[in-house]
Design a protein around this motif. Structure first.
Motif, PDB file in Angstrom:
ATOM      1  N   LEU A 153       0.811  -1.373  -0.379  1.00 62.21           N
ATOM      2  CA  LEU A 153       0.040   0.364  -0.050  1.00 62.21           C
ATOM      3  C   LEU A 153       1.230   1.332  -0.355  1.00 62.21           C
ATOM      4  CD1 LEU A 153      -2.724   1.007  -0.193  1.00 62.21           C
ATOM      5  CD2 LEU A 153      -2.634   0.560   2.698  1.00 62.21           C
ATOM      6  N   LEU A 154       1.862   1.377   0.478  1.00 67.95           N
ATOM      7  CA  LEU A 154       2.909   2.216   0.778  1.00 67.95           C
ATOM      8  C   LEU A 154       3.643   2.877  -0.643  1.00 67.95           C
ATOM      9  CD1 LEU A 154       3.979   2.579   4.810  1.00 67.95           C
ATOM     10  CD2 LEU A 154       2.232   3.847   3.584  1.00 67.95           C
ATOM     11  N   VAL A 155       3.931   1.438  -1.479  1.00 68.43           N
ATOM     12  CA  VAL A 155       4.694   2.042  -2.431  1.00 68.43           C
ATOM     13  C   VAL A 155       4.620   2.093  -3.707  1.00 68.43           C
ATOM     14  CG1 VAL A 155       6.948   0.597  -3.955  1.00 68.43           C
ATOM     15  CG2 VAL A 155       6.952   0.028  -1.454  1.00 68.43           C
ATOM     16  N   PRO A 156       3.906   2.794  -4.175  1.00 70.44           N
ATOM     17  CA  PRO A 156       2.789   3.787  -5.557  1.00 70.44           C
ATOM     18  C   PRO A 156       2.938   2.953  -7.673  1.00 70.44           C
ATOM     19  CG  PRO A 156       4.553   5.513  -4.816  1.00 70.44           C
ATOM     20  CD  PRO A 156       4.839   4.452  -4.094  1.00 70.44           C
ATOM     21  N   SER A 157       2.079   2.723  -7.473  1.00 67.64           N
ATOM     22  CA  SER A 157       2.537   1.893  -8.581  1.00 67.64           C
ATOM     23  C   SER A 157       2.463   2.983  -9.601  1.00 67.64           C
ATOM     24  CB  SER A 157       1.472   0.271  -9.122  1.00 67.64           C
ATOM     25  OG  SER A 157      -0.009   0.958  -8.943  1.00 67.64           O
ATOM     26  N   PHE A 158       1.199   3.401 -10.004  1.00 65.28           N
ATOM     27  CA  PHE A 158       0.791   4.380 -11.145  1.00 65.28           C
ATOM     28  C   PHE A 158       0.435   5.750 -10.636  1.00 65.28           C
ATOM     29  CE2 PHE A 158      -2.713   2.417 -10.291  1.00 65.28           C
ATOM     30  CZ  PHE A 158      -4.212   3.145 -10.558  1.00 65.28           C
ATOM     31  N   ALA A 159       0.389   5.694  -8.737  1.00 64.22           N
ATOM     32  CA  ALA A 159      -0.207   7.365  -9.481  1.00 64.22           C
ATOM     33  C   ALA A 159       0.619   7.545  -7.722  1.00 64.22           C
ATOM     34  CB  ALA A 159      -1.457   7.334  -9.378  1.00 64.22           C
ATOM     35  N   THR A 160       0.364   8.630  -7.688  1.00 65.59           N
ATOM     36  CA  THR A 160       0.455   8.680  -5.837  1.00 65.59           C
ATOM     37  C   THR A 160      -0.594   9.716  -5.548  1.00 65.59           C
ATOM     38  OG1 THR A 160       0.993  10.770  -6.464  1.00 65.59           O
ATOM     39  CG2 THR A 160       3.479   9.465  -5.790  1.00 65.59           C
ATOM     40  N   GLY A 161      -0.693   9.898  -4.148  1.00 64.40           N
ATOM     41  CA  GLY A 161      -2.229  10.550  -3.942  1.00 64.40           C
ATOM     42  C   GLY A 161      -2.438   9.670  -3.046  1.00 64.40           C
ATOM     43  N   MET A 162      -2.632   8.030  -2.745  1.00 67.11           N
ATOM     44  CA  MET A 162      -3.323   7.044  -1.631  1.00 67.11           C
ATOM     45  C   MET A 162      -3.205   8.034  -0.636  1.00 67.11           C
ATOM     46  SD  MET A 162      -2.035   3.802  -3.510  1.00 67.11           S
ATOM     47  CE  MET A 162      -0.444   4.474  -3.776  1.00 67.11           C
ATOM     48  N   PRO A 163      -4.271   6.771   0.970  1.00 69.85           N
ATOM     49  CA  PRO A 163      -3.817   7.017   2.171  1.00 69.85           C
ATOM     50  C   PRO A 163      -2.419   6.720   2.446  1.00 69.85           C
ATOM     51  CG  PRO A 163      -5.451   5.440   1.680  1.00 69.85           C
ATOM     52  CD  PRO A 163      -5.114   6.191   0.630  1.00 69.85           C
ATOM     53  N   GLY A 164      -1.912   7.387   3.606  1.00 68.74           N
ATOM     54  CA  GLY A 164      -0.229   6.984   3.822  1.00 68.74           C
ATOM     55  C   GLY A 164       0.297   6.909   2.795  1.00 68.74           C
ATOM     56  N   GLY A 165       0.754   8.073   2.367  1.00 70.16           N
ATOM     57  CA  GLY A 165       1.269   8.787   0.645  1.00 70.16           C
ATOM     58  C   GLY A 165       2.791   8.909   1.754  1.00 70.16           C
ATOM     59  N   ASP A 166       2.882   9.894   3.041  1.00 74.22           N
ATOM     60  CA  ASP A 166       3.111  10.411   3.881  1.00 74.22           C
ATOM     61  C   ASP A 166       4.399   9.243   4.867  1.00 74.22           C
ATOM     62  OD1 ASP A 166       1.233   9.641   5.270  1.00 74.22           O
ATOM     63  OD2 ASP A 166       1.151  11.516   6.737  1.00 74.22           O
ATOM     64  N   LEU A 167       3.176   8.101   4.736  1.00 73.18           N
ATOM     65  CA  LEU A 167       4.565   6.944   5.606  1.00 73.18           C
ATOM     66  C   LEU A 167       5.793   6.215   4.286  1.00 73.18           C
ATOM     67  CD1 LEU A 167       1.632   5.449   7.834  1.00 73.18           C
ATOM     68  CD2 LEU A 167       4.158   7.535   8.215  1.00 73.18           C
ATOM     69  N   SER A 168       5.589   6.800   3.013  1.00 77.52           N
ATOM     70  CA  SER A 168       6.049   5.733   2.295  1.00 77.52           C
ATOM     71  C   SER A 168       7.933   6.348   2.523  1.00 77.52           C
ATOM     72  CB  SER A 168       5.519   5.800   0.108  1.00 77.52           C
ATOM     73  OG  SER A 168       6.097   7.494   0.931  1.00 77.52           O
ATOM     74  N   ASP A 169       8.372   5.836   3.515  1.00 80.62           N
ATOM     75  CA  ASP A 169       9.725   6.062   3.759  1.00 80.62           C
ATOM     76  C   ASP A 169      10.419   4.512   3.501  1.00 80.62           C
ATOM     77  OD1 ASP A 169      12.072   6.366   5.742  1.00 80.62           O
ATOM     78  OD2 ASP A 169      11.552   7.955   6.276  1.00 80.62           O
ATOM     79  N   VAL A 170      11.391   4.533   2.693  1.00 82.26           N
ATOM     80  CA  VAL A 170      11.827   3.275   2.138  1.00 82.26           C
ATOM     81  C   VAL A 170      12.191   2.819   3.736  1.00 82.26           C
ATOM     82  CG1 VAL A 170      13.839   2.164   1.383  1.00 82.26           C
ATOM     83  CG2 VAL A 170      13.221   4.361   0.990  1.00 82.26           C
ATOM     84  N   LEU A 171      12.940   2.830   4.992  1.00 77.68           N
ATOM     85  CA  LEU A 171      12.585   2.601   6.205  1.00 77.68           C
ATOM     86  C   LEU A 171      11.359   2.136   6.660  1.00 77.68           C
ATOM     87  CD1 LEU A 171      15.100   2.239   7.645  1.00 77.68           C
ATOM     88  CD2 LEU A 171      14.345   4.091   9.352  1.00 77.68           C
ATOM     89  N   VAL A 172       9.810   2.731   6.978  1.00 71.13           N
ATOM     90  CA  VAL A 172       8.981   1.640   7.069  1.00 71.13           C
ATOM     91  C   VAL A 172       8.452   0.644   5.877  1.00 71.13           C
ATOM     92  CG1 VAL A 172       7.081   2.768   7.482  1.00 71.13           C
ATOM     93  CG2 VAL A 172       8.143   3.829   7.741  1.00 71.13           C
ATOM     94  N   ILE A 173       8.534   1.186   5.063  1.00 68.07           N
ATOM     95  CA  ILE A 173       8.484  -0.074   4.212  1.00 68.07           C
ATOM     96  C   ILE A 173       9.303  -1.148   3.445  1.00 68.07           C
ATOM     97  CG2 ILE A 173       8.346  -0.549   1.281  1.00 68.07           C
ATOM     98  CD1 ILE A 173       7.754   2.166   1.149  1.00 68.07           C
ATOM     99  N   GLY A 174      10.575  -0.965   3.868  1.00 67.06           N
ATOM    100  CA  GLY A 174      12.081  -2.006   4.330  1.00 67.06           C
ATOM    101  C   GLY A 174      11.742  -2.775   5.584  1.00 67.06           C
ATOM    102  N   GLY A 175      11.000  -1.638   6.650  1.00 61.88           N
ATOM    103  CA  GLY A 175      10.543  -3.249   8.415  1.00 61.88           C
ATOM    104  C   GLY A 175       9.606  -3.042   7.722  1.00 61.88           C
ATOM    105  N   LEU A 176       8.284  -3.081   7.010  1.00 59.14           N
ATOM    106  CA  LEU A 176       7.542  -4.425   7.181  1.00 59.14           C
ATOM    107  C   LEU A 176       7.850  -5.648   6.505  1.00 59.14           C
ATOM    108  CD1 LEU A 176       4.905  -0.649   6.475  1.00 59.14           C
ATOM    109  CD2 LEU A 176       4.894  -2.751   8.114  1.00 59.14           C
ATOM    110  N   LEU A 177       8.079  -4.803   5.112  1.00 52.37           N
ATOM    111  CA  LEU A 177       8.813  -6.896   4.818  1.00 52.37           C
ATOM    112  C   LEU A 177       9.670  -7.031   5.114  1.00 52.37           C
ATOM    113  CD1 LEU A 177       9.423  -4.253   0.905  1.00 52.37           C
ATOM    114  CD2 LEU A 177       7.684  -5.803   1.726  1.00 52.37           C
ATOM    115  N   GLU A 178      10.487  -6.912   6.069  1.00 49.03           N
ATOM    116  CA  GLU A 178      11.028  -8.162   7.052  1.00 49.03           C
ATOM    117  C   GLU A 178      10.240  -8.401   7.562  1.00 49.03           C
ATOM    118  OE1 GLU A 178      14.608  -8.041   7.280  1.00 49.03           O
ATOM    119  OE2 GLU A 178      15.284  -8.983   8.668  1.00 49.03           O
ATOM    120  N   MET A 179       8.940  -7.401   8.541  1.00 50.05           N
ATOM    121  CA  MET A 179       8.790  -7.884   9.196  1.00 50.05           C
ATOM    122  C   MET A 179       7.850  -9.348   8.306  1.00 50.05           C
ATOM    123  SD  MET A 179       6.118  -6.537  12.186  1.00 50.05           S
ATOM    124  CE  MET A 179       4.749  -5.687  11.186  1.00 50.05           C
ATOM    125  N   ALA A 180       7.009  -9.082   7.380  1.00 48.28           N
ATOM    126  CA  ALA A 180       6.855 -10.495   6.474  1.00 48.28           C
ATOM    127  C   ALA A 180       7.530 -11.372   6.298  1.00 48.28           C
ATOM    128  CB  ALA A 180       6.295 -10.244   5.589  1.00 48.28           C
TER     129      ALA A 180
END
Lengths: 583, 321
Positions: free
Chosen positions: B91-118
């Protein structure tokens, strides 16, 4: 508070004072409540009395909040004595804070089964460093530039810092509530450090950052290799202590380069570290309960606690997640702030001046990875798998009252994780008549330049929403529960249903992760050859040192019985003589 | 709440729904294509069907659920936890458009941490029964993949120096208003480092290891675990694509313009083309660069080297300019 401390100190010595422990814990709760009220700006009757020898700083009062929680959660006289020492270190001036820190070292040397107080020889350098630090703090004109180094040496034992990767029981003591009080005292000592010269602060700052990153790596490695659950926790707590050193270095650098935003950010990150101590309080309580239910937490004998005590294990997993640095809990906020602080570090021009930042990030990241592997090891060996001994198989969830206590202990962790801004606002220590409550804009965490912000509450909301959707999907898509069957073990006959124990030789063991990591870095044959060469070299080069060490050991063991109070009294006398001589 | 704010929120929710549907439906297709490309590059005679992976997942989903009795409570939760963490990251990694909820959370550290948790949740699912083969395989996998963390820290540090706020949404905004050619090479190196360290798909050894990890699961739990693993690989590839080509993502403004659907469709087509390219690159890396027995160590080393080189390149470029 002084009355509480006066009650706490004798509790360490006499067993008859053991009955006073509940009353003392209530006293610590009262201290915590008063500190919270003081932080919120409520004017208490009498206010903060400015006695001679006490600092009377509002920031120090804020540190009493976690300390009060530690004291309330303490389980014995030793913990309470350490809390008293930490309170002295937090509220005292230069001399009293050093004496309080020394008292914690003494209280930690007093083991639960050791009736006679005996000073540990390895703590002597720490005590000497504390003594020198007190002297230099009183007379900063003579050797003020040495203070960060002295403080590093003095807080070495309190923060559990060591460059040694060895995990022998002598070197790595088991984790208790005392260690958390020691960490609060060490942070107070670092907070009392006055500003030195610009060049000295810059040099010490760089050195402390490098040392902190290395210490973080070695502490994580010790956590990965320790064979006891409590010692693993000591290693992990040592990693948190190393972060304190890194933050102190960053603060010194910011002060030397006159970057107030970065210094403020470093201070806020230190307060986040204080917030993670709440996690450690909860972990200490949970480990106590686990030890009572499942026996000694030797990793070779544990297993399957996730099934045997599911509720406690779920809470324990929350604590592990908060310590791991993965989103969305407090550990992640800490890593995020630290990363942005390091990126904002003042750097000179050119590639050579920028490379240390990359190396520091790499060392910190490697330490973080090893720490994560240590946490996976704890989960794999303790919580997953099957029990390895009948004692472990008899474990079960504690009764309701204790679970409620543990739930209450985990609540502050969750609150501080979701709204770290409120925690930071609380411990920022507003004086009476100041701002009473943090506003909404302080809920976010911001980088030193203010460009990057993190919203932990929104992150938690996202986790809750997506987690709820997945739970809903699971309920709707899988109405029938899965069938449970006995596992097949590669040709071995299946374990009969009445036999709950797994084979200790085939399950994942505590030694596997470190070996796998080493195998990834160096081939086993090359590693054996290197080890053999190292042993041979040590045998050749280190002949005089063992003889000297043996002689010192004989002297200490045979004739001198170093009593802790005597050492403290002598240290105090020496400090007074030194002060009088200079005065 | 005023109507423009409400409309903007509705638009964000709509975009997030479209994005998640697009990503979640195409995940098995990308993995099937990646395996097909890797098999083709290895010169195998019988190439796998790219759509066979979808059918495998559906087949596993329809099977009766069976799991090992030991550690059953943990095994029942862990794959779903991995799926939830993977969905959050997607949800945090945009595919074709920005402006989704949580756009301000799309930090690489947040995304990487969530992927690491999975990733760790999948490993816990293998460790829970306490059996020899899945447990040891799980530990091997986690020891091989844990070095993503220094890479992640380096990536965040370097990205924080390229961008003011360090988020993917900020990167897209900057790509639309400024010239990205100065930082494109460091960002490409970072993307390569993240893909090398994060994506284990397409390699024979990794496939064998993941099969051994999940061999005690059957039914929906197995399907979810396999799907979560594929989702992880696809999200890492999406992240790499966003770092290399942020101009391909549009910033929607449906309220003001009625013909905005055309650039949206173009952006979706660009995303599909870039993902195909990413699958080809990952397959080539797996076949030609990091393959063989000691691939875990090589992966970690190469990823660290790429991340450090990205930093060096960025600093050197700044020094010259």
């Amino acid at each position: 508070m002084l009355v509480g401390m006066a009650c706490a100190l004798p509790a360490c010595w006499s067993r008859s004072a053991a009955g006073m422990v509940p009353a003392l814990r209530c006293g610590w709760l009262a201290i915590c409540v008063m500190a919270v009220l003081s932080c919120l700006g409520v004017v208490l009757p009498g206010g903060i009395v400015a006695w001679a020898g006490f600092s009377g700083n509002a920031r120090d009062v804020a540190l009493l909040v976690p300390l009060g929680i530690v004291g309330f959660a303490a389980s014995g006289g030793r913990d309470l004595a350490a809390c008293g020492g930490a309170a002295l270190a937090v509220t005292g001036g230069p001399v009293l804070s050093s004496m309080g820190a020394g008292w914690i070292l003494v209280a930690r040397a007093h083991g639960p089964h050791n009736d006679i107080l005996r000073m540990d020889v390895r703590q002597a350098p720490d005590l000497i460093a504390l003594l020198l630090m007190a002297a230099v703090l009183v007379f900063p004109a003579h050797a003020g530039w040495l203070l960060p180094g002295l403080c590093w040496l003095a807080t070495r034992g309190l923060l559990g810092l060591s460059f040694s990767p060895r995990v022998a029981p002598r070197g790595l003591h088991p984790f208790h509530m005392t260690d958390i009080a020691a960490m609060v005292a060490a942070m107070a000592l670092w907070g009392h450090l006055p500003a030195g010269g610009m060049v000295a602060d810059m040099r010490w700052g760089g050195m402390l950052i490098v040392a902190g990153c290395l210490l973080y790596m070695t502490a994580s490695w010790r956590a990965l290799c320790a064979g006891d659950g409590r010692r693993v926790m000591t290693g992990l707590l040592g990693g948190t202590g190393a972060l304190v050193i890194v933050l102190a270095g960053l603060g010194l650098l910011a002060r030397a380069d006159d970057l107030p935003a970065m210094a403020t950010c470093a201070g806020r990150t230190s307060m986040l570290v204080v917030g993670t101590l709440l996690t450690w309080v909860f972990m200490a309580r949970a480990i106590d309960v686990m030890e009572r239910e499942a026996g000694a937490l030797v990793l070779c004998r544990l297993g399957g606690l996730g099934v045997l005590m599911p509720r406690l294990s779920a809470l324990f997993s929350i604590g592990l997640l908060a310590e791991s640095g993965l989103p969305p809990l407090l550990g992640f906020s800490l890593i995020w702030m630290l990363l942005h602080l390091l990126a904002a570090m003042p750097r000179g021009g050119g590639l050579g001046a920028d490379l240390p930042l990359l190396l520091a990030l790499m060392a910190l990241g490697a330490g973080w990875a090893i720490r994560m592997l240590a946490l996976v090891r704890i989960v794999a060996v303790m919580l997953c798998g099957r029990p390895r001994t009948p004692r472990g198989a008899g474990a079960s969830d504690p009764p309701g009252r204790e679970m409620v206590t543990l739930l209450l202990a985990v609540l502050p962790v969750l609150c501080a994780s979701i709204w770290p801004g409120y925690w930071l606002g609380l411990v920022a220590g507003h004086g009476p008549g100041g701002v009473t409550w943090p506003m909404m804009d302080t809920i976010v965490l911001a980088s030193p330049d203010g460009a990057a912000v993190l919203h932990p509450a929104r992150l938690c909301l996202l986790v809750a929403v997506v987690g709820g959707m997945v739970v809903l999907l699971r309920r709707m898509a899988c109405p029938t529960p899965a069938r449970q069957v006995a596992g097949w073990q590669q040709g071995a006959p299946p374990v009969p249903p009445w036999m709950v124990f797994g084979d200790p030789l085939t399950q994942v063991g505590p030694g596997n992760p470190a070996r796998m990591l080493l195998d990834m870095v160096v081939m086993p044959a090359a590693r054996r050859r290197l080890l053999r060469d190292y042993v041979r070299l040590r045998r050749r080069m280190g002949q005089p040192w063992p003889a000297l060490a043996r002689y010192a050991g004989d002297v200490l063991r045979g004739s001198v019985m170093v009593s802790a109070p005597v050492v403290v009294a002598m240290a105090c006398m020496a400090a007074l003589i030194f002060i009088a001589w200079h005065g | 709440m005023t109507s423009p704010v409400l409309a903007a929120r509705m638009q964000a929710l709509l975009l997030a729904g479209c994005h998640m549907a697009l990503v979640m439906v195409t995940v098995p297709v990308w993995i099937g294509l990646l395996r097909w490309m890797a098999a083709m590059m290895e010169g195998e005679r019988r190439l796998p069907d790219p759509t066979a992976h979808w059918r495998t997942l559906l087949h596993a989903w329809r099977q009766v659920g069976v799991r090992s009795a030991a550690g059953a409570q943990v095994t029942a939760v862990a794959p779903w936890l991995a799926l939830a963490a993977g969905m959050m990251a997607a949800l945090l990694v945009p595919s074709f458009a920005t402006g989704m909820p949580g756009g301000d959370l799309s930090d690489v550290l947040v995304i990487g941490g969530l992927l690491e948790m999975a990733f760790l949740a999948l490993v816990v699912a293998a460790l829970a029964p306490g059996l020899a083969r899945p447990g040891h395989t799980g530990l091997r996998v986690v020891a091989g993949g844990i070095m993503i963390q220094p890479v992640m820290l380096l990536a965040c540090g370097v990205l924080g120096m390229c961008l003011p706020d360090g988020t993917l949404a900020g990167l897209v905004r900057q790509a639309h208003v400024a010239d990205m050619n100065l930082v494109r090479a460091p960002l490409a190196l970072l993307a390569g480092a993240l893909v090398v360290a994060g994506v284990g798909e397409g390699d024979g050894t990794t496939s064998r290891l993941s099969a051994a990890m999940l061999e005690d699961l059957a039914g929906p739990d197995r399907a979810v675990a396999q799907y979560a693993r594929d989702l992880l690989a696809v999200v890492w590839m999406m992240l790499a694509r966003d770092l290399i080509w942020p101009e391909g993502i549009v910033e929607p403004d449906i309220l003001s313009r009625s013909w905005v659907l055309v650039p949206m469709l173009v952006a979706v087509a660009l995303w599909v083309a870039h993902m195909l390219l990413a699958c080809g690159c990952v397959a080539a890396i797996r076949v030609f660069v990091v393959s063989g027995q000691r691939h875990a160590g090589w992966r970690a080393g190469l990823a660290l080297l790429c991340a450090v080189m990205a930093g060096v390149l960025l600093f050197a470029g700044r020094g010259i300019s």
